[in-house]
Design an enzyme around this catalytic site. Structure first.
Site, PDB file in Angstrom:
ATOM      1  N   ARG A 129      -2.746  -6.335   8.638  1.00 38.98           N
ATOM      2  CA  ARG A 129      -4.073  -6.947   8.775  1.00 38.98           C
ATOM      3  C   ARG A 129      -5.127  -5.918   8.388  1.00 38.98           C
ATOM      4  NH1 ARG A 129      -5.910  -4.272  13.242  1.00 38.98           N
ATOM      5  NH2 ARG A 129      -4.360  -3.687  14.810  1.00 38.98           N
ATOM      6  N   LYS A 136       8.772  -3.658  15.974  1.00 47.73           N
ATOM      7  CA  LYS A 136       8.872  -2.239  15.650  1.00 47.73           C
ATOM      8  C   LYS A 136      10.280  -1.831  15.227  1.00 47.73           C
ATOM      9  CE  LYS A 136       4.557  -1.507  16.848  1.00 47.73           C
ATOM     10  NZ  LYS A 136       4.163  -2.878  17.229  1.00 47.73           N
TER      11      LYS A 136
END
Length: 339
Positions: free
Chosen positions: A292, A116
């Site tokens: 994804r 992150k």
């Protein structure tokens, strides 16, 4: 086009990929653990091979076992679905080393967006709005000091977190001090990294994400947005598109921002750029990128008529038309509820 694709997953997403492969005339190979021998994806696939005992670490997360099946069945490519190895850069690299095409983003993109704090750095470099936050924190004292600048309430998060795991809302310095070690331990146990960072918490927030698709050569398009605000324990419960009650100009800015970020890294395949939207002022801020296919990808498919799995397979096979040549006109609304 590929003759045969292995699906390195199980359950609903494996069945979803098999359905598209059958439509495309591409053979499918399912893998399953000893506990899943009677699962629907095993029945639906053209071929099915057991890869190990019930524990995921010995089956669906066992890279050597999966690649061995790919070799034995002569599968030319692997679709990872979501979860398990879908965002594992090492798996994508192992596929390439074995001469098998990984259907998804590049290993570099998985690594850059998988943490992150690095994702925030990329967003900042490309003019994507960010909530006040920090880089990786050295210790609890550094967190307490940084929180004075970030402001309370603040979210303490794992840099490697996902799925709502490894985060804690802190309304005061005392709560932050109490939470730090617990979140650090949970992060280490769940993701193999104890690194944490802080981010300002938006009280009147909505969770909005943008579906993107890139060709890996610099062309990226957005296929609309989804509202994922209704959650339980940081897990999405209801996903809806288009986002209700969102002004058209804000919607356009969200899509443009997601495209800009995708183009900056020459994004490849399907991905989702997630934002926090502040209902009180109409501003939005970058949250993360999921490299994804999302669980909720189906609501986007319903309104656009696009088969995202087919796009992923075609791009990986070198059979995808230029994205600029595609005309996508969303129609209607779609909603998904997880029961």
């Amino acid at each position: 086009m590929f003759r045969k694709v292995l699906i390195a997953n199980r359950g609903a997403i494996a069945c979803r990929v098999i359905r598209t492969l059958r439509k495309m005339g591409v053979g499918s190979v399912a893998v399953y653990s000893e506990a899943d021998g009677h699962s629907l994806h095993v029945e639906q696939a053209d071929e099915a091979v057991c890869i190990g005992p019930p524990p995921a670490a010995q089956s669906y997360l066992c890279i050597p076992a999966i690649l061995k099946v790919a070799e034995e069945t002569e599968a030319e490519a692997i679709h990872p679905g979501y979860g398990f190895l879908s965002e594992n850069a090492g798996f994508a690299e192992a596929c390439a080393s074995a001469g098998v095409v990984f259907i998804g983003p590049t290993p570099r993109q998985m690594r850059d967006f998988g943490l992150k704090h690095t994702a925030r750095e990329i967003a900042a470099k490309n003019g994507v709005p960010l909530l006040p936050g920090t880089g990786v924190l050295k210790n609890v004292d550094a967190a307490l000091q940084a929180a004075e600048c970030v402001g309370y309430p603040a979210m303490l998060k794992s840099t490697a977190g996902g799925g709502g795991i490894g985060m804690r809302l802190c309304a005061s310095a005392e709560e932050l001090r109490d939470a730090y070690e617990a979140v650090s331990r949970q992060s280490q146990a769940s993701f193999g990294s104890s690194n944490l960072y802080l981010e300002r918490f938006v009280t009147a927030a909505r969770h909005i994400e943008v579906q993107i698709f890139g060709d890996g050569c610099g062309s990226v398009i957005a296929l609309g947005e989804r509202d994922c605000s209704i959650q339980r324990r940081n897990q999405k419960v209801i996903e809806e598109t288009p986002v209700p009650g969102l002004r058209d100009d804000i919607r356009a800015r969200l899509l443009e921002t997601a495209i800009r970020l995708g183009k900056a890294v020459r994004y490849q395949s399907a991905g989702t750029v997630e934002f926090i939207y502040d209902n009180s002022c109409g501003d939005f801020y970058f949250l993360e990128v999921n490299t994804r296919l999302q669980v909720e990808h189906g609501v986007t498919e319903e309104v656009t008529g696009v088969d995202l799995v087919e796009w992923m397979v075609r791009l990986a096979a070198g059979d995808m038309p230029a994205l600029e040549s595609l005309e996508i006109e969303p129609k209607g609304s779609s909603i998904q509820v997880r029961v």
